[in-house]
Scaffold this active site. Structure first.
Site, short mmCIF file in Angstrom:
data_model
loop_
_atom_site.label_atom_id
_atom_site.label_comp_id
_atom_site.label_asym_id
_atom_site.label_seq_id
_atom_site.Cartn_x
_atom_site.Cartn_y
_atom_site.Cartn_z
N TYR A 98 0.80 -1.23 0.00
CA TYR A 98 0.00 0.00 0.00
C TYR A 98 0.84 1.28 0.00
O TYR A 98 0.51 2.24 -0.72
CB TYR A 98 -1.02 -0.02 1.15
CG TYR A 98 -2.25 -0.84 0.78
CD1 TYR A 98 -3.36 -0.24 0.21
CD2 TYR A 98 -2.26 -2.22 0.95
CE1 TYR A 98 -4.47 -0.99 -0.16
CE2 TYR A 98 -3.36 -2.98 0.59
CZ TYR A 98 -4.47 -2.36 0.03
OH TYR A 98 -5.56 -3.10 -0.34
N GLU A 140 -9.02 -7.52 3.86
CA GLU A 140 -8.14 -8.49 3.19
C GLU A 140 -7.49 -9.45 4.20
O GLU A 140 -7.43 -10.65 3.97
CB GLU A 140 -7.09 -7.74 2.35
CG GLU A 140 -7.74 -7.14 1.10
CD GLU A 140 -6.99 -6.00 0.42
OE1 GLU A 140 -5.79 -5.80 0.72
OE2 GLU A 140 -7.61 -5.29 -0.39
N ARG A 204 -5.99 -14.26 -14.50
CA ARG A 204 -7.39 -13.92 -14.74
C ARG A 204 -8.23 -14.55 -13.64
O ARG A 204 -7.88 -15.60 -13.12
CB ARG A 204 -7.89 -14.47 -16.07
CG ARG A 204 -7.28 -13.84 -17.31
CD ARG A 204 -7.67 -12.39 -17.49
NE ARG A 204 -7.10 -11.85 -18.72
CZ ARG A 204 -5.84 -11.40 -18.84
NH1 ARG A 204 -5.03 -11.40 -17.80
NH2 ARG A 204 -5.40 -10.94 -20.00
N GLY A 268 -25.22 -15.08 -21.73
CA GLY A 268 -23.97 -15.64 -22.24
C GLY A 268 -23.20 -16.38 -21.16
O GLY A 268 -23.76 -17.06 -20.31
N VAL A 382 -19.61 -8.33 -12.22
CA VAL A 382 -19.02 -7.87 -13.47
C VAL A 382 -17.78 -8.71 -13.72
O VAL A 382 -16.95 -8.84 -12.83
CB VAL A 382 -18.60 -6.39 -13.37
CG1 VAL A 382 -18.00 -5.92 -14.68
CG2 VAL A 382 -19.76 -5.53 -12.98
C1 HEM Z 1 -7.52 -3.90 -8.81
C2 HEM Z 1 -8.47 -0.22 -5.84
C3 HEM Z 1 -4.18 -0.80 -3.69
C4 HEM Z 1 -3.10 -4.25 -6.88
C5 HEM Z 1 -8.15 -2.87 -8.16
C6 HEM Z 1 -9.46 -2.37 -8.50
C7 HEM Z 1 -9.73 -1.36 -7.69
C8 HEM Z 1 -8.58 -1.18 -6.81
C9 HEM Z 1 -10.99 -0.53 -7.65
C10 HEM Z 1 -10.37 -2.93 -9.59
C11 HEM Z 1 -11.21 -4.01 -8.96
C12 HEM Z 1 -12.15 -4.67 -9.94
O1 HEM Z 1 -11.70 -5.52 -10.69
O2 HEM Z 1 -13.31 -4.34 -9.95
C13 HEM Z 1 -7.38 -0.05 -5.01
C14 HEM Z 1 -7.26 0.98 -4.01
C15 HEM Z 1 -6.05 0.83 -3.41
C16 HEM Z 1 -5.42 -0.31 -4.04
C17 HEM Z 1 -8.31 2.01 -3.74
C18 HEM Z 1 -5.44 1.65 -2.32
C19 HEM Z 1 -6.11 2.34 -1.42
C20 HEM Z 1 -3.54 -1.81 -4.35
C21 HEM Z 1 -2.22 -2.30 -4.00
C22 HEM Z 1 -1.91 -3.28 -4.91
C23 HEM Z 1 -3.03 -3.39 -5.81
C24 HEM Z 1 -1.39 -1.83 -2.82
C25 HEM Z 1 -0.63 -4.08 -4.97
C26 HEM Z 1 0.34 -3.78 -5.75
C27 HEM Z 1 -4.21 -4.42 -7.69
C28 HEM Z 1 -4.24 -5.32 -8.81
C29 HEM Z 1 -5.51 -5.23 -9.37
C30 HEM Z 1 -6.23 -4.26 -8.57
C31 HEM Z 1 -3.11 -6.20 -9.30
C32 HEM Z 1 -6.04 -5.95 -10.62
C33 HEM Z 1 -5.83 -4.97 -11.72
C34 HEM Z 1 -5.59 -5.56 -13.07
O3 HEM Z 1 -4.96 -6.58 -13.20
O4 HEM Z 1 -6.03 -4.91 -14.01
N1 HEM Z 1 -7.64 -2.13 -7.12
N2 HEM Z 1 -6.25 -0.80 -5.00
N3 HEM Z 1 -3.99 -2.49 -5.44
N4 HEM Z 1 -5.41 -3.80 -7.57
FE1 HEM Z 1 -5.86 -2.40 -6.21
#
Ligand code: HEM
Length: 391
Positions: A98, A140, A204, A268, A382
């Site tokens: 984070y 988490e 995925r 689908g 979704v």
């Molecule tokens: C995906 C928010 C921190 C890694 C997402 C999504 C949101 C989000 C809204 C899309 C979820 C969906 O699929 O509907 C946040 C917020 C954070 C945060 C608000 C901090 C306050 C982190 C951290 C990591 C991380 C620290 C680690 C490096 C990821 C990854 C995805 C993801 C890998 C999937 C995205 C992809 O592959 O396209 N996050 N996140 N996030 N987040 Fe976070």
């Protein structure tokens, strides 16, 4: 809850931050991946990185969260946080990451806003970031603690593959080591991680489509997207006996065997969670009233049709309605031509679950709202980043 000092600052700067998100996002990811290239190997999806709207989900959700704090002081958007937390845990996101995301996101914001970013504004948005981050970290940790093991991925072997519908295949896996496996719940998903042709690992999420009650078996149903990166590899290259990495099961869109009349409306490949739910309800001898509604291009395209019909036949209070865009309209499927219409299907106390492409869900959700079903009783899944929520 936002401090009284930050509240007016956030309220005043929300429009500008929301407007700048699309230019802040690419800069944020460029910085993040330059400093941490390992995040592009097995965590972040490079296909989503190519798609501007999906790329905005992470940063955009902070603006959505801030809007929520301003509009509903004292309440947190639980549904949104839970969805993100389940996605994060399926990818192995940990607390230590984070501060890294914070640094690169706020460096990108500082560069984008220039002198307009006063210390007061930076401080207020930092507060929003950490409110959201701590809420996510807490959920988490709880989710990791519920699992039968402390691993993010464990090796699973492909033991069965079955064609279903058009261009969809069900894949069943069994553990390839002796790590204890968590029993999944119907409606949950797993992350699947595999190396692509260039050796870079991609991930995925796939909903479990059956065999939910067997901890030592995971079944997913994957639709081929010829233009995608991942599904062609899993469809064409994966052979029986091959081992790949699967995460523990996550996802909070879980359907119980008791409760209000259930309406499950899918289109689908969106029928995968409902197929798993119906199979589990049937196995548990559920007496719940269930209306199953499915829309597809044609009868033969409906994935998992046999499994779903078999489950429906075992559920004493289940009824079926289908809609097909072309081809035959079998009477036994209560089939109609064209797009789904919920008008006659909704009891006032119904609990509605939707899963399918976004335009389908927008249309069907509006019909449910018009029929007087309150928004909190309309659940949806979704596939892919939830750009609907972020919007
Ligand atoms: C995906 C928010 C921190 C890694 C997402 C999504 C949101 C989000 C809204 C899309 C979820 C969906 O699929 O509907 C946040 C917020 C954070 C945060 C608000 C901090 C306050 C982190 C951290 C990591 C991380 C620290 C680690 C490096 C990821 C990854 C995805 C993801 C890998 C999937 C995205 C992809 O592959 O396209 N996050 N996140 N996030 N987040 Fe976070």
């Amino acid at each position: 809850m936002l401090s009284t000092k930050s509240f007016p600052v956030i309220e005043a700067t929300l429009p500008i931050i929301a407007e700048r998100i699309s230019s802040i996002t690419p800069n944020f990811y460029n910085r993040l991946f330059a400093a941490h290239p390992e995040l592009l190997n097995g965590i972040f999806s490079r296909s989503n990185q190519k798609n501007g709207t999906q790329q905005q989900a992470l940063a955009g959700s902070i603006a959505v969260f801030a809007t929520y704090l301003v509009k509903h002081p004292g309440v947190t958007p639980e549904t949104m946080l839970a969805r993100v937390a389940h996605k994060h845990t399926s990818l192995g996101v940990i607390e230590e990451q984070y501060p890294i995301v914070y640094k690169h996101l706020f460096d990108a914001i500082a560069e984008d806003l220039g002198d307009a970013l006063t210390p007061e504004i930076a401080e207020a948005w930092t507060e929003v970031y950490w409110l959201m981050a701590h809420a996510l970290i807490k959920i988490e940790k709880g989710l990791y603690a519920q699992q039968a093991n402390a691993e993010i991925y464990t090796p699973w072997k492909l033991v069965e593959r079955t064609e279903t519908g058009v261009d969809s295949v069900s894949f069943s896996f069994e553990p390839a080591d002796d790590t204890p496996a968590t029993v999944a719940k119907p409606g949950q998903f797993i992350s699947v991680r595999m190396p692509m042709a260039d050796g870079v690992r991609q991930v995925r999420q796939y909903t479990l489509s059956g065999d939910i009650e067997q901890a030592n078996r995971r079944t997913i149903t994957v639709k081929l997207d010829v233009n995608g990166e991942f599904s062609p590899v899993i469809h064409n290259d994966l052979k029986l006996g091959d081992v790949l990495e699967l995460s523990n099961p996550y996802g909070d869109l879980v359907i119980d065997e008791e409760g209000a009349p259930l309406v499950i409306a899918t289109a689908g490949i969106g029928c995968t969670p409902s197929a798993a739910a119906l199979q589990t309800l049937a196995a548990r001898g559920s007496n719940r009233k269930v209306t199953v509604l499915h829309a597809d291009q044609e009868v033969g395209a409906w994935p998992l049709r046999e499994q779903m019909l078999d489950s429906i036949a075992k559920l004493p209070q289940a009824t079926l309605g289908t809609w097909f865009e072309r081809g035959e309209l079998p009477e036994e499927l209560n089939a109609k031509a064209g797009y789904m219409d919920l008008t006659d299907a909704l009891a006032e106390d119904a609990e509605v679950y939707l899963c399918g492409p976004l335009p389908f869900m927008h249309a069907v959700r509006s019909q449910a709202l018009e029929a007087g079903i309150p928004a909190e009783r309309i659940h949806y899944e979704v596939f892919g980043p939830d750009v609907w929520l972020a919007a």
